[in-house]
Motif scaffolding. Structure first.
Motif, short mmCIF file in Angstrom:
data_model
loop_
_atom_site.label_atom_id
_atom_site.label_comp_id
_atom_site.label_asym_id
_atom_site.label_seq_id
_atom_site.Cartn_x
_atom_site.Cartn_y
_atom_site.Cartn_z
N VAL A 81 0.84 -1.21 0.00
CA VAL A 81 0.00 0.00 0.00
C VAL A 81 0.88 1.26 0.00
N SER A 82 1.96 1.24 0.78
CA SER A 82 2.86 2.39 0.85
C SER A 82 3.48 2.66 -0.52
N TYR A 83 3.92 1.60 -1.20
CA TYR A 83 4.49 1.76 -2.54
C TYR A 83 3.44 2.30 -3.50
N TRP A 84 2.23 1.77 -3.39
CA TRP A 84 1.15 2.20 -4.28
C TRP A 84 0.86 3.69 -4.11
N MET A 85 0.81 4.14 -2.89
CA MET A 85 0.55 5.56 -2.64
C MET A 85 1.68 6.44 -3.18
N SER A 86 2.89 5.89 -3.24
CA SER A 86 4.03 6.68 -3.73
C SER A 86 4.02 6.84 -5.25
N ILE A 87 3.33 5.97 -5.98
CA ILE A 87 3.31 6.05 -7.44
C ILE A 87 1.97 6.51 -7.99
N LEU A 88 0.95 6.55 -7.14
CA LEU A 88 -0.37 6.95 -7.61
C LEU A 88 -0.37 8.44 -7.93
N PRO A 89 -0.93 8.83 -9.08
CA PRO A 89 -0.98 10.25 -9.44
C PRO A 89 -1.67 11.07 -8.35
N GLU A 90 -1.23 12.30 -8.20
CA GLU A 90 -1.78 13.18 -7.17
C GLU A 90 -3.29 13.36 -7.34
N ASN A 91 -4.00 13.30 -6.24
CA ASN A 91 -5.46 13.48 -6.20
C ASN A 91 -6.24 12.33 -6.83
N ALA A 92 -5.55 11.27 -7.22
CA ALA A 92 -6.26 10.12 -7.79
C ALA A 92 -6.91 9.29 -6.69
N THR A 93 -8.11 8.84 -6.93
CA THR A 93 -8.74 7.89 -6.01
C THR A 93 -8.37 6.49 -6.46
N PHE A 94 -8.50 5.55 -5.57
CA PHE A 94 -8.11 4.20 -5.99
C PHE A 94 -8.95 3.13 -5.31
N GLY A 95 -8.89 1.95 -5.92
CA GLY A 95 -9.57 0.79 -5.37
C GLY A 95 -8.56 -0.24 -4.94
N ILE A 96 -9.02 -1.28 -4.31
CA ILE A 96 -8.16 -2.38 -3.89
C ILE A 96 -8.86 -3.71 -4.19
N ASP A 97 -8.07 -4.64 -4.71
CA ASP A 97 -8.50 -6.03 -4.84
C ASP A 97 -7.25 -6.88 -4.63
N SER A 98 -7.26 -8.13 -5.03
CA SER A 98 -6.05 -8.93 -4.81
C SER A 98 -5.94 -10.06 -5.82
N HIS A 99 -4.70 -10.46 -6.04
CA HIS A 99 -4.40 -11.58 -6.93
C HIS A 99 -4.92 -12.86 -6.29
N GLN A 100 -5.68 -13.63 -7.08
CA GLN A 100 -6.30 -14.87 -6.59
C GLN A 100 -7.27 -14.61 -5.44
N HIS A 101 -7.69 -13.37 -5.27
CA HIS A 101 -8.71 -12.98 -4.28
C HIS A 101 -8.32 -13.35 -2.85
N THR A 102 -7.01 -13.33 -2.55
CA THR A 102 -6.57 -13.74 -1.21
C THR A 102 -7.07 -12.80 -0.11
N HIS A 103 -7.37 -11.55 -0.45
CA HIS A 103 -7.85 -10.63 0.60
C HIS A 103 -9.21 -11.04 1.13
N MET A 104 -9.86 -12.02 0.48
CA MET A 104 -11.16 -12.49 0.96
C MET A 104 -11.05 -13.45 2.14
N ILE A 105 -9.86 -13.98 2.38
CA ILE A 105 -9.67 -14.78 3.59
C ILE A 105 -9.87 -13.83 4.79
N PRO A 106 -10.83 -14.08 5.65
CA PRO A 106 -11.21 -13.11 6.67
C PRO A 106 -10.05 -12.53 7.47
N LEU A 107 -9.10 -13.35 7.86
CA LEU A 107 -7.96 -12.87 8.65
C LEU A 107 -7.13 -11.89 7.82
#
Length: 286
Positions: free
Chosen positions: A111-137
Motif C-alpha cells: 500500500v505504501s508503494y502504491w501511494m508513492s506512485i499513484l498520481p496526485e489526487n487520484a482515487t483508488f480501489g483495492i482487490d487482490s491476486h487470486q482474491h486472497t484478501h477475501m480470507i477473513p484474517l
C-alpha cells in the motif's frame, strides 16, 4: 456505474501492453495493477482521467515488498511468496496470529508503494491476486492498514457473485467449469463475512461478475448475463464490476519472477477475453 476491469497489469510489458490496448479500444474503465513485479509506470494509464486504478495486492507470486526476515511465514529465503490461496487459508486456521502479522506487514509495504506512485489526487480501489484478501484474517489485516494510514477507498472488490443472473440463463448451465463453481461458492461464503466489514467502514463495493466464467468471458456469455446484472445492481442501488483477464501472452512467461500460474497466463482464454473487451466496445456496451 459498471466497472469493466482488467486484472494483472504489470506482470510484464507484453501483458500490460495488451491491457493498454483494451483501455484505448475497449470498454475498460478499471485496471488492477501488480505492485511487486517490474517497476510500475502508471503514466501510460493515468492520462485517462475516467480510469479507476486499483492496487492488485499480491501475496502468492513474485517477491515480497516488506523485509523478508520479518515475514518468513509466507516467503522463502529469497523473499519469494510460497503459498497459494489454499495455503494461506490453511495457515489462517492454524497459525492465525502469526500469519496476520506477516500479512499486515506485507500489505502495508504494498500500500505504501502504491501511494508513492499513484498520481496526485487520484482515487483508488483495492482487490487482490487470486482474491486472497477475501480470507477473513487477511481482510482484517488490510482493514487495519487502511485505518492506520487514514486511507479512504473509492472501491474494494468483494468477489461474491449473485446466483440469480446465472439461473436466468439455462442455456449456459453446461458450460460452467467445476473448478470455477467451487471458487464461486467459497468466495460467496467469505464475501458474506467481509461485505459486512466493508459496509461498517463505508467502503463502496459492487455487484460482482467474473468468477464462474473466468477464462471464458467471451462476448456472448457476457451479453447473456450482463443485462440481469444491470437490473440487479439497479435494484440494490449499487455499481457492477465485470472482471476480465485480457493481458494475454503467446510465449514465455518472464523468468526469475517466481511465476506460479504460468499455464493461466499462457492460456487461450486470456486472448478470448481480450477479444471480448474489444467486441463489447464495438457493440457500444457501457
Amino acid at each position: 456505474m459498471i466497472y469493466f476491469c482488467a486484472d494483472d497489469y504489470g506482470l510484464c510489458e507484453t501483458a500490460s501492453e495488451h491491457i493498454r490496448q483494451c483501455v484505448e479500444k475497449g470498454v475498460l474503465n478499471k485496471v488492477s495493477v501488480f505492485p511487486n513485479f517490474d517497476k510500475v509506470d502508471l503514466s501510460k494509464l493515468s492520462e485517462n482521467k475516467d480510469l479507476l486504478l486499483s492496487l492488485h495486492l499480491n501475496l502468492v507470486e513474485g517477491k515480497c515488498m516488506a523485509s523478508k526476515d520479518e515475514i518468513k511465514l509466507i516467503t522463502d529465503e529469497e523473499g519469494n511468496f510460497r503459498h497459494t490461496f489454499g495455503g494461506l487459508f490453511a495457515l489462517s486456521l492454524f497459525r492465525g496470529k502469526k500469519l496476520q502479522e506477516a500479512v499486515y506487514k506485507e500489505i502495508k509495504a504494498q500500500v505504501s508503494y502504491w501511494m508513492s506512485i499513484l498520481p496526485e489526487n487520484a482515487t483508488f480501489g483495492i482487490d487482490s491476486h487470486q482474491h486472497t484478501h477475501m480470507i477473513p484474517l487477511l481482510f482484517d489485516a488490510l482493514i487495519r492498514v487502511l485505518d492506520e494510514e487514514g486511507l479512504k477507498l473509492r472501491y474494494i472488490r468483494i468477489p461474491s457473485e449473485p446466483l440469480s443472473p446465472f439461473l436466468k440463463a439455462p442455456s449456459l448451465y453446461f458450460t460452467y467449469s467445476p473448478v470455477n463453481m467451487v471458487k464461486q461458492w467459497l468466495l460467496k461464503l467469505l464475501g458474506a463475512v467481509n461485505k459486512k466489514k466493508a459496509k461498517k467502514r463505508d467502503i463502496p463495493t459492487a455487484c460482482f461478475f467474473g468468477i464462474l466464467f473466468s477464462g471464458k468471458m467471451d462476448e456472448k456469455r457476457v451479453m447473456k448475463i450482463l443485462p440481469a446484472y444491470k437490473k440487479l445492481a439497479e435494484k440494490k442501488g449499487t455499481d457492477t464490476e465485470v472482471l476480465f483477464h485480457p493481458g494475454y501472452l503467446t510465449e514465455g512467461v518472464p523468468e526469475k519472477k517466481n511465476i506460479v500460474f504460468k499455464n493461466f497466463y499462457l492460456s487461450e482464454g486470456r486472448k478470448t477475453e481480450f477479444d471480448s473487451v474489444i467486441k463489447l466496445s464495438e457493440r457500444g456496451v457501457r
